[in-house]
Design an enzyme around this catalytic site. Sequence first.
Site, PDB file in Angstrom:
ATOM      1  N   LYS A   1      -7.387   6.929  -5.766  1.00  0.00           N
ATOM      2  CA  LYS A   1      -7.977   6.512  -7.034  1.00  0.00           C
ATOM      3  C   LYS A   1      -9.346   7.174  -7.225  1.00  0.00           C
ATOM      4  O   LYS A   1      -9.641   7.719  -8.266  1.00  0.00           O
ATOM      5  CB  LYS A   1      -8.096   4.983  -7.032  1.00  0.00           C
TER       6      LYS A   1
ATOM      7  N   GLU B   1     -10.737   9.629   4.639  1.00  0.00           N
ATOM      8  CA  GLU B   1      -9.480   9.846   5.375  1.00  0.00           C
ATOM      9  C   GLU B   1      -8.546  10.738   4.546  1.00  0.00           C
ATOM     10  O   GLU B   1      -7.963  11.702   5.052  1.00  0.00           O
ATOM     11  CB  GLU B   1      -8.760   8.513   5.634  1.00  0.00           C
TER      12      GLU B   1
ATOM     13  N   GLY C   1      -6.644  -0.635  -6.499  1.00  0.00           N
ATOM     14  CA  GLY C   1      -5.914   0.168  -5.518  1.00  0.00           C
ATOM     15  C   GLY C   1      -4.680  -0.538  -4.968  1.00  0.00           C
ATOM     16  O   GLY C   1      -3.578   0.012  -4.942  1.00  0.00           O
ATOM     17  N   ARG C   2      -4.836  -1.791  -4.553  1.00  0.00           N
ATOM     18  CA  ARG C   2      -3.705  -2.491  -3.903  1.00  0.00           C
ATOM     19  C   ARG C   2      -2.689  -3.029  -4.921  1.00  0.00           C
ATOM     20  O   ARG C   2      -1.715  -3.667  -4.529  1.00  0.00           O
ATOM     21  CB  ARG C   2      -4.233  -3.601  -2.991  1.00  0.00           C
TER      22      ARG C   2
ATOM     23  N   GLU D   1      -7.293  -8.250   1.637  1.00  0.00           N
ATOM     24  CA  GLU D   1      -8.360  -7.556   0.914  1.00  0.00           C
ATOM     25  C   GLU D   1      -8.692  -8.320  -0.372  1.00  0.00           C
ATOM     26  O   GLU D   1      -9.830  -8.335  -0.823  1.00  0.00           O
ATOM     27  CB  GLU D   1      -7.942  -6.112   0.596  1.00  0.00           C
TER      28      GLU D   1
ATOM     29  N   HIS E   1      12.512 -11.789  19.415  1.00  0.00           N
ATOM     30  CA  HIS E   1      12.476 -11.384  20.819  1.00  0.00           C
ATOM     31  C   HIS E   1      11.083 -10.941  21.225  1.00  0.00           C
ATOM     32  O   HIS E   1      10.911 -10.281  22.247  1.00  0.00           O
ATOM     33  CB  HIS E   1      13.497 -10.274  21.060  1.00  0.00           C
TER      34      HIS E   1
ATOM     35  N   LYS F   1     -17.561   1.752   6.287  1.00  0.00           N
ATOM     36  CA  LYS F   1     -17.507   3.134   5.789  1.00  0.00           C
ATOM     37  C   LYS F   1     -18.884   3.788   5.910  1.00  0.00           C
ATOM     38  O   LYS F   1     -19.018   4.915   6.363  1.00  0.00           O
ATOM     39  CB  LYS F   1     -17.107   3.150   4.316  1.00  0.00           C
TER      40      LYS F   1
HETATM   41  O1  F6P Z   1     -10.080   0.151   1.809  1.00  0.00           O
HETATM   42  C1  F6P Z   1     -10.775   0.161   0.611  1.00  0.00           C
HETATM   43  C2  F6P Z   1     -10.037   0.862  -0.485  1.00  0.00           C
HETATM   44  O2  F6P Z   1     -10.922   1.029  -1.527  1.00  0.00           O
HETATM   45  C3  F6P Z   1      -8.783   0.140  -0.928  1.00  0.00           C
HETATM   46  O3  F6P Z   1      -9.032  -0.906  -1.782  1.00  0.00           O
HETATM   47  C4  F6P Z   1      -8.026   1.254  -1.537  1.00  0.00           C
HETATM   48  O4  F6P Z   1      -6.696   0.910  -1.737  1.00  0.00           O
HETATM   49  C5  F6P Z   1      -8.234   2.329  -0.499  1.00  0.00           C
HETATM   50  O5  F6P Z   1      -9.570   2.147  -0.092  1.00  0.00           O
HETATM   51  C6  F6P Z   1      -8.002   3.729  -0.952  1.00  0.00           C
HETATM   52  O6  F6P Z   1      -8.848   4.102  -1.999  1.00  0.00           O
HETATM   53  P1  F6P Z   1      -8.588   5.388  -2.873  1.00  0.00           P
HETATM   54  O7  F6P Z   1      -7.305   5.231  -3.579  1.00  0.00           O
HETATM   55  O8  F6P Z   1      -9.745   5.486  -3.801  1.00  0.00           O
HETATM   56  O9  F6P Z   1      -8.534   6.569  -1.933  1.00  0.00           O
END
Ligand code: F6P
Length: 535
Positions: free
Chosen positions: A195, A201, A253-254, A339, A370, A499
């Site tokens: 987003k 990452e 995002g979620r 979250e 199990h 972060k």
């Molecule tokens: O972990 C925090 C967060 O902002 C989540 O809410 C989101 O889904 C994820 O990082 C990834 O964010 P982005 O889509 O901006 O890379």
Amino acid sequence: MTTWDDLAARHDAARDRTILSLFDDSRAAGFSARAGEMLFDYSKTNIDAETRDLLIRLAEDAGLAARRDAMFSGARINETEGRAVLHTALRNPDASVMVDGQDVMPGVRETLSRMERFAEDVRAGRFLGQGGAITDVVNIGIGGSDLGPAMAVLALAPYHSGPRCHFVSNVDGAHVADTLKDLNPETTLVIVASKTFTTIETMTNADTARGWMSGRVADPAAQFAALSSAGDRTAAYGIAPERVFGFEDWVGGRYSMWGPIGLSLMIAIGPEKFREFLAGGAAMDAHFRDAPLAGNLPVLLALVGIWHNQICGYATRAVLPYDQRLLRLPAYLQQLEMESNGKRVSMDGADLPRHSGPVVWGEPGTNGQHAFYQLIHQGTRVIPCEFLLAAQGHERELAHHHRLLAANCLAQSEALLRGRSLPEARAIMEAKGLAGEELDRQARHRVFPGNRPSTTLIYPRLTPFVLGQIIALYEHRVFVEGVILGINSFDQWGVELGKELANALQPVLEGRAGAEGKDGSTRQLIGYLLENGGG
Ligand code: F6P
């Protein structure tokens, strides 16, 4: 006396009553509700009619109906970020939804059509990699830009008719390396899903994938697509606008798998099935808006959750899908629920007077049986369990597997409810020939306390429509719990500190900065890494 106090009193009063004692001929039907063909059975909980009334009063006290309507109508209910919350609009493309006096739906429809055209082009071999038709799609994203599509692509495996889909999320180089090592860069499409298009990452993995491709492909950017709200950054990354699928800041995002973040799912199952998935979500939205609270599935799931967590004090909740393809559902729900509702202050910034959301965890049955069910049955803590089960599997030729699966699911909730008393355990040991002290000792190990709550969500089959219903059901459940707790379920400030500190630690590990000011433990760990080649 507040409704919370009434509920606490009710809990005290019901402490010595067993769930089993609540069962009469009408209990199961009276403590179940349906949405379409889906059935939610919460009769195996210690909630009686009076408790349910109080829980519904709790929802009414919190102004649930008004908050729900505010969400659907595009009000800025995400107050700490000043945003509307309109993921529901993504699954209802024919609607009209106004934000700040503007209908946002033409934009939603246009993006959906562009996604559909692109997905069809990829699936039909009209969109080509340098080496020909796309054989593999790699979605690079994390959190909400990974968990939803990764969960759904696996869940809907029987509907796959497109290229293979892979997901890379972890910044651990092992993830991207293991994923790419068997792929052909000339026939791979990389989708960078972020987003913000700044998540470290994702951008690190995207750079690595671009490097991997550039060894073999003349123009790697031509085999990249982006799913993002940050058009300026996707352009700066060199991804052509026709392969950029944007969404607005009112999609959290979620909650984003219903729009562009769902592109990998759409490529896997095709636009038609993706529309069925959206229709399932929209059907649950309609149910959530229209069904009376006492028969409203998201509301009931939330009320059961509040009862167990905030009133009974059970700190965790196990999600146990008897559906192997829902392997990633618990991980998906961990982000969705933890979250969203893992907060410490209410909307106005005051300390919460009670606990926020529970720890959510789980694994598919029968595997979990199990592994950790021992503790669920005989451990000293009570863990409310949420079972999910389809009436039918997709493997009709393996129907006997499905019967075994279903028998196990029902057996677990029955065992949790009934338990096994000491006299019953003694009788079993006696039948095995034990006597005296040894019989007593052995029997005690075989006692199950029972009276442990569970719910079961049962549906005909895990189709795209049903998956859409299930995900929307959980989304609204989180929303209702958040409203009752008075928190903002749509921000996530709690992920920021880690972060920031990670960004500050990176130069330390590269040897470009010192560790002054760090605590002794962190300094020791840095020292170990640097001494052992970790810098
Ligand atoms: O972990 C925090 C967060 O902002 C989540 O809410 C989101 O889904 C994820 O990082 C990834 O964010 P982005 O889509 O901006 O890379």
